[in-house]
Design an enzyme around this catalytic site. Structure first.
Site, PDB file in Angstrom:
ATOM      1  CG  ASN A  18      10.309   1.830  -3.504  1.00 27.37           C
ATOM      2  OD1 ASN A  18      10.801   2.953  -3.338  1.00 27.37           O
ATOM      3  ND2 ASN A  18      10.495   1.122  -4.610  1.00 27.37           N
ATOM      4  CD1 TRP A  19       7.020   5.638   0.921  1.00 28.95           C
ATOM      5  CD2 TRP A  19       7.564   7.751   1.445  1.00 28.95           C
ATOM      6  NE1 TRP A  19       6.588   5.873   2.203  1.00 28.95           N
ATOM      7  CE2 TRP A  19       6.903   7.167   2.555  1.00 28.95           C
ATOM      8  CE3 TRP A  19       8.000   9.081   1.543  1.00 28.95           C
ATOM      9  CZ2 TRP A  19       6.670   7.869   3.737  1.00 28.95           C
ATOM     10  CZ3 TRP A  19       7.768   9.764   2.725  1.00 28.95           C
ATOM     11  CH2 TRP A  19       7.110   9.163   3.809  1.00 28.95           C
ATOM     12  CE  LYS A  20       7.654   1.885  -6.894  1.00 27.98           C
ATOM     13  NZ  LYS A  20       7.020   1.143  -7.963  1.00 27.98           N
ATOM     14  CG  HIS A 103      12.604  -0.806  -7.646  1.00 26.82           C
ATOM     15  ND1 HIS A 103      11.940  -0.475  -8.811  1.00 26.82           N
ATOM     16  CD2 HIS A 103      11.660  -1.178  -6.757  1.00 26.82           C
ATOM     17  CE1 HIS A 103      10.642  -0.643  -8.608  1.00 26.82           C
ATOM     18  NE2 HIS A 103      10.442  -1.059  -7.377  1.00 26.82           N
ATOM     19  CD  GLU A 105       9.670   1.809 -10.368  1.00 25.54           C
ATOM     20  OE1 GLU A 105      10.120   2.567  -9.497  1.00 25.54           O
ATOM     21  OE2 GLU A 105       8.553   1.250 -10.288  1.00 25.54           O
ATOM     22  CD  GLU A 175       9.339  -4.695  -5.873  1.00 26.14           C
ATOM     23  OE1 GLU A 175       8.583  -4.311  -4.972  1.00 26.14           O
ATOM     24  OE2 GLU A 175       9.911  -3.902  -6.652  1.00 26.14           O
ATOM     25  N   GLY A 181       3.028  -1.472 -10.283  1.00 29.13           N
ATOM     26  CA  GLY A 181       2.288  -0.276 -10.684  1.00 29.13           C
ATOM     27  C   GLY A 181       1.242  -0.531 -11.754  1.00 29.13           C
ATOM     28  CB  SER A 221      -0.316  -4.475  -7.846  1.00 29.42           C
ATOM     29  OG  SER A 221       0.090  -3.737  -8.983  1.00 29.42           O
ATOM     30  N   GLY A 242       4.612  -0.197  -3.109  1.00 29.59           N
ATOM     31  CA  GLY A 242       4.754   1.081  -3.808  1.00 29.59           C
ATOM     32  C   GLY A 242       3.565   1.978  -3.525  1.00 29.59           C
ATOM     33  N   GLY A 243       2.629   2.019  -4.466  1.00 31.62           N
ATOM     34  CA  GLY A 243       1.489   2.938  -4.398  1.00 31.62           C
ATOM     35  C   GLY A 243       0.778   2.961  -3.054  1.00 31.62           C
TER      36      GLY A 243
HETATM   37  P1  13P Z   1       3.394  -0.952  -6.582  1.00 35.82           P
HETATM   38  O1  13P Z   1       3.016  -1.467  -5.220  1.00 35.82           O
HETATM   39  O2  13P Z   1       2.984   0.463  -6.823  1.00 35.82           O
HETATM   40  O3  13P Z   1       2.982  -1.900  -7.666  1.00 35.82           O
HETATM   41  O4  13P Z   1       5.004  -0.917  -6.605  1.00 35.82           O
HETATM   42  C1  13P Z   1       5.691  -2.028  -6.186  1.00 35.82           C
HETATM   43  C2  13P Z   1       7.114  -1.675  -6.086  1.00 35.82           C
HETATM   44  O5  13P Z   1       7.763  -1.427  -7.079  1.00 35.82           O
HETATM   45  C3  13P Z   1       7.713  -1.603  -4.759  1.00 35.82           C
HETATM   46  O6  13P Z   1       9.092  -1.482  -4.840  1.00 35.82           O
END
Ligand code: 13P
Length: 262
Positions: A18-20, A103, A105, A175, A181, A221, A242-243
């Site tokens: 998930n590149w956000k 998500h 966020e 999640e 994050g 994470s 994510g990251g």
């Molecule tokens: P991180 O892997 O950066 O914690 O993000 C997880 C995430 O929100 C994937 O959708």
């Protein structure tokens, strides 16, 4: 326990990035081209969910590879006066296969509710997209010991009116919001406990066979160092990353962590 590990070997393992709000179209092209050779022998489904403006470029770059492309959201209406939104038909027409919905966020910063998550999920499924529906508790909810109530409510509301046939195109991403994050990963045991509970909820709503077929991902994470331990758990069938999905080697290493005999 009713929900045992037997189903794991039959379920599709899915690692999705998930590149956000990261990467411009040219950066997206470069990253997909970097990832592709590293994951070409993947034993799992590999998905990159990218910002809307990167979709066309990413789809082109992923052509002739085993990488599937996903969007990070979609609207529920077919078309109309919804400034700034993107419909499922728009995504389908350019070749998008997956879409992340609900998500944390989006829930936290953009007023997404279980009701709108449900509407978006139904629209995505009706359009033939695969929906990655995100659920997870806040830190405070975990501390108050209501994680299971929160998850059960989200599963029930987010999947309201989704048929057992449509469920085949649903992926659930667990999640925990406190792990996103933050560098704080849920332990493999914590992740398994909730992923197993999600399957128990699905069993209650759809029956055992359908519940056993649903891919449940962990996200928060997850990275090249902790992926293997998480993915070996009976009810953790993949990851939403994510990251670590923004660095080709790290993402590929998470994909590689699915390569074990269960
Ligand atoms: P991180 O892997 O950066 O914690 O993000 C997880 C995430 O929100 C994937 O959708």
């Amino acid at each position: 326990m009713l929900i045992d590990s037997i189903g794991k070997s039959f379920r599709k393992t899915i690692i999705a990035g998930n590149w956000k709000m990261n990467k411009t179209p040219s950066e997206a092209k470069a990253l997909i081209e970097e990832i592709a050779p590293l994951v070409k022998d993947a034993k799992c489904e590999v998905v990159c969910c990218v910002p809307y403006v990167d979709l066309a470029t990413a789809i082109e770059a992923a052509k002739d590879t085993n990488i599937k492309i996903g969007a990070e959201n979609c609207h529920w209406a077919e078309s109309g006066a919804f400034t700034g939104e993107i419909s499922t038909a728009m995504l389908k027409e350019i070749g998008v296969e997956y879409v992340v919905i609900g998500h944390s966020e989006r829930r936290q910063y953009f007023g997404e509710t279980d009701e709108t998550v449900n509407k978006r999920t139904k629209a995505a499924l009706a359009a033939g997209l695969k929906a990655i529906v995100c659920v997870g508790e806040l830190l405070w909810e975990r501390e108050c010991n209501i994680t299971k109530e929160v998850i059960a409510r989200q599963i029930k509301l987010d999947l309201w009116d989704v048929s057992v046939e449509e469920l085949k195109n649903v992926v659930i991403a667990y999640e925990p919001v406190w792990a996103i994050g933050t560098g704080k990963t849920a332990t493999a045991e914590q992740a398994e406990e909730v992923c197993e509970f999600i399957r128990v909820c699905l069993n209650g709503l759809y029956g055992l066979e359908a519940a056993q077929g649903v891919t449940i991902q962990y996200g928060g994470s997850m990275n090249e160092n902790n992926a293997a331990e998480l993915l070996m758990k009976p009810n953790v069938d993949g990851g939403l990353i994510g990251g670590a999905s923004l660095v080709a080697e790290k993402f590929a290493s998470v994909v590689g962590a699915t390569d074990f005999d269960y």
